[in-house]
Design a protein around this motif. Structure first.
Motif, short mmCIF file in Angstrom:
data_model
loop_
_atom_site.label_atom_id
_atom_site.label_comp_id
_atom_site.label_asym_id
_atom_site.label_seq_id
_atom_site.Cartn_x
_atom_site.Cartn_y
_atom_site.Cartn_z
N GLY A 167 -3.00 -1.80 -4.37
CA GLY A 167 -1.55 -1.57 -3.62
C GLY A 167 -1.48 -1.99 -2.41
N ALA A 168 -2.68 -1.80 -1.63
CA ALA A 168 -2.70 -2.21 -0.08
C ALA A 168 -2.93 -3.60 -0.24
CB ALA A 168 -4.07 -1.54 0.53
N SER A 176 0.68 -5.05 -0.79
CA SER A 176 1.60 -4.65 0.28
C SER A 176 1.37 -5.89 1.53
CB SER A 176 1.25 -3.11 0.91
OG SER A 176 1.91 -2.15 -0.12
N GLY A 201 4.23 -7.94 1.19
CA GLY A 201 5.30 -7.28 1.95
C GLY A 201 6.04 -6.21 0.92
N ILE A 202 5.65 -5.88 -0.01
CA ILE A 202 6.01 -4.95 -0.96
C ILE A 202 5.34 -3.48 -0.90
CG2 ILE A 202 6.66 -4.46 -3.50
CD1 ILE A 202 6.43 -7.60 -3.94
N GLN A 203 6.26 -2.46 -0.87
CA GLN A 203 5.76 -0.99 -0.74
C GLN A 203 5.46 -0.73 -2.29
OE1 GLN A 203 8.05 1.75 1.25
NE2 GLN A 203 6.47 3.28 0.89
N THR A 204 4.22 -0.30 -2.37
CA THR A 204 3.86 0.25 -3.85
C THR A 204 3.82 1.75 -3.76
OG1 THR A 204 1.46 0.12 -3.19
CG2 THR A 204 2.40 -1.89 -4.03
N MET A 205 3.72 2.39 -4.99
CA MET A 205 4.00 3.54 -5.26
C MET A 205 2.48 4.17 -5.35
SD MET A 205 4.98 4.02 -9.31
CE MET A 205 4.56 5.66 -9.64
N ASP A 206 2.28 5.55 -5.05
CA ASP A 206 1.12 6.23 -5.21
C ASP A 206 0.92 6.52 -6.83
OD1 ASP A 206 0.09 6.24 -2.65
OD2 ASP A 206 1.17 8.22 -2.27
#
Length: 196
Positions: free
Chosen positions: A21-22, A25, A29-34
């Protein structure tokens, strides 16, 4: 110890997806979910564990792909939940097949001393959890559970939830141990060793 291996499984899943996910991101530039929300110490019930805290990504896929369609066709929430757990069992058997690909056959030893996968245990694990999930909805309103929810510390409740599955957790984790998954995964974790 089933708790330790189950927790290691959680750590592997969580850290692997955090790293992936990092990277997404940073690159896109996309925010990922936990992927998880502390399922071992914050779950208030089996449905909270599976529905809101453990592997939220797969939960969302199974909810949209299995639970909702079965629920809309049958109007039966218990049937939809059981179908979802069965689908999860099939998915995990498939993942195990991919992980152990190249083995000479189920149960045979590999050159590195680990064994190839024994299929069916993941399906049994998720079938057991379907029973626990169903029991929650049948007896979850009993006085003892209401009293526990009001009077016990949330961590104690969560550990009780986890303990409802621990006796058979090895049905899920043993195949990953025997195929060398955890040994392979440790490459991603820095280890300090003494030099002699």
């Amino acid at each position: 110890n089933n708790f330790a291996v189950a927790y290691v499984t959680h750590v592997c899943l969580h850290t692997g997806t955090l790293g992936f996910g990092a990277a997404i991101s940073l690159l896109a530039g996309i925010q990922t979910m936990d992927i998880a929300d502390n399922p071992f110490f914050l779950s208030s019930s089996p449905s909270d564990f599976w529905g809101r805290r453990w592997n939220c990504l797969v939960h969302g896929v199974l909810k949209r792909g299995i639970y909702k369609p079965v629920r809309s066709m049958s109007e039966n929430a218990a049937l939809a939940a059981v179908a979802t757990f069965v689908a999860s069992g099939v998915l995990h058997e498939y993942i195990l097949a991919i992980i152990s690909m190249g083995d000479e056959g189920a149960g045979n030893s590999r050159a590195d001393g680990t064994k190839s996968a024994q299929y069916g245990m993941h399906m049994a694990f998720f079938a057991y959890n379907a029973i626990i999930f169903t029991l929650e909805h049948v007896i979850g309103e009993a006085h003892i559970f209401k009293w526990s929810g009001r009077n016990l510390h949330p961590t104690i409740i969560s550990l009780c939830v986890v303990c409802s599955v621990l006796p058979i957790a090895h049905w899920f984790t043993d195949e990953y141990k025997s195929t060398g998954f955890y040994s392979d995964y440790k490459v991603g974790f820095p280890i300090i060793v003494s030099i002699n």
